[in-house]
Enzyme design. Structure first.
Site, PDB file in Angstrom:
ATOM      1  CE  LYS A  53     -29.701  55.179  11.948  1.00 23.87           C
ATOM      2  NZ  LYS A  53     -29.780  55.608  10.548  1.00 23.87           N
ATOM      3  CD  GLN A  97     -30.555  59.181   9.317  1.00 24.14           C
ATOM      4  OE1 GLN A  97     -29.823  58.045   9.674  1.00 24.14           O
ATOM      5  NE2 GLN A  97     -31.971  58.979   9.798  1.00 24.14           N
ATOM      6  CG  ASP A 120     -29.606  52.562   5.543  1.00 31.04           C
ATOM      7  OD1 ASP A 120     -29.929  52.102   6.643  1.00 31.04           O
ATOM      8  OD2 ASP A 120     -29.088  53.744   5.242  1.00 31.04           O
TER       9      ASP A 120
END
Ligand code: GUN
Length: 296
Positions: A53, A97, A120
């Site tokens: 990412k 994460q 997200d």
């Protein structure tokens, strides 16, 4: 006839290029899209995702604020960090994460993120907006799957889509997106409680495997000519590989490729799309911020 192998990297490159162009426009206005990437602990798979990412952000001309915390970080410390990032106007997106260490409640952490920075798409507000068909951030992997299906012009309206898996990150949102009026698929969700899985998979025009079980889908479970989308990313031990493991999807690729009409490989299928859709969400978050300060 063997299936068309879907090149996720190529479609992802197009999405990332578009995010890069939008970033350049924002930069002319003095705004550099910035994603805070928070990793707690040292899970090797998570570390590799996070590195990917950060690389993609740099390539798109965006900023990554990398925050690496030890696995012993308390929930209170993490929540306090999120509050700080929520209040920081130079941060447009926040990604924590997952999975988090067991002593941290993931729900509380996800809910602490300001929905305007929830790139997200995991916050209950984002999920609610998605279900209601309102504007909002869509979760990256399911959105990436949809973009892949559309790019390949795979017929969706009236098709029977069978989703294997009901996770919050993939299965649930995918089932929702595919049944939207503008997609118009008929959706069946299968999971660990499903009896006679093959009965359903053989009826699928579009079969999406997101169960996290390597080799779950074999050729005999696939309808001839179906689109088979493999969301599984499983590390299976392989003494012949330098790393000691290799990545395997949920689909037995070698068998399935002979039966399917389209198929995604692992790696190189859905994985690159997840990162590309994240870049799109980050630039969108920054655009929304830009409009909010200019009053447009
Ligand atoms: N873990 C596995 N997939 C994801 C994802 O898309 N976002 C985050 N934050 N964590 C993940």
């Amino acid at each position: 006839m063997a299936a068309i192998i879907i090149d996720g990297k190529a479609v992802a490159a197009k999405v990332r290029e578009s995010a890069k162009l939008r970033t350049a426009v924002l930069k002319e206005k003095g705004i550099v899209p910035c994603l805070a990437v928070v990793l707690v602990g040292e899970d090797p798979a998570s570390l590799s995702y996070v590195t990917g990412k950060e690389k993609a952000l740099a390539e798109a001309g965006m900023l990554g604020r990398d925050i690496r915390l030890p696995s012993a970080t308390s929930e209170a410390e993490l929540l306090s960090l999120i509050e700080t990032l929520n209040a920081d106007a130079s941060v447009h997106g926040i990604l924590v994460q997952l999975p988090l260490p067991k002593h941290i409640n993931e729900d509380r952490v996800i809910t602490a993120i300001d929905p305007v920075k929830d790139v997200d798409g995991f916050h209950p507000v984002s999920v609610g907006n998605m279900v209601l068909g309102r504007p909002g951030f869509l979760p990256c992997t399911p959105h990436g799957v949809l973009v892949l299906l559309r790019e390949l012009a795979i017929p969706l309206s009236g098709a029977h889509a069978v989703v294997l898996g009901r996770s919050n990150i993939v299965g649930k949102p995918l089932a929702n997106l595919l049944s939207r009026r503008d997609v118009n698929a008929t959706v069946t969700v299968c999971h660990t409680g499903t009896k006679d899985l093959a009965k359903y998979t053989r009826e699928a025009d579009i079969l999406i495997a997101a169960a996290g079980r390597p080799g779950l889908v074999t050729a005999d479970m696939i309808k001839s000519g179906a689109a088979v989308i493999d969301v599984g990313v499983n590390r299976v031990s392989d003494p012949r590989s330098k790393k000691g493991y290799r990545l395997a999807g949920d689909v037995d690729f070698d068998g399935a490729v002979e039966k399917a009409g389209w198929i995604t490989p692992v790696p190189g299928g859905v994985g690159p799309m997840t990162i590309a859709m994240l870049m799109q969400n980050v630039v969108e978050a920054a655009e929304i911020y830009s409009r909010s300060i200019s009053g447009d």
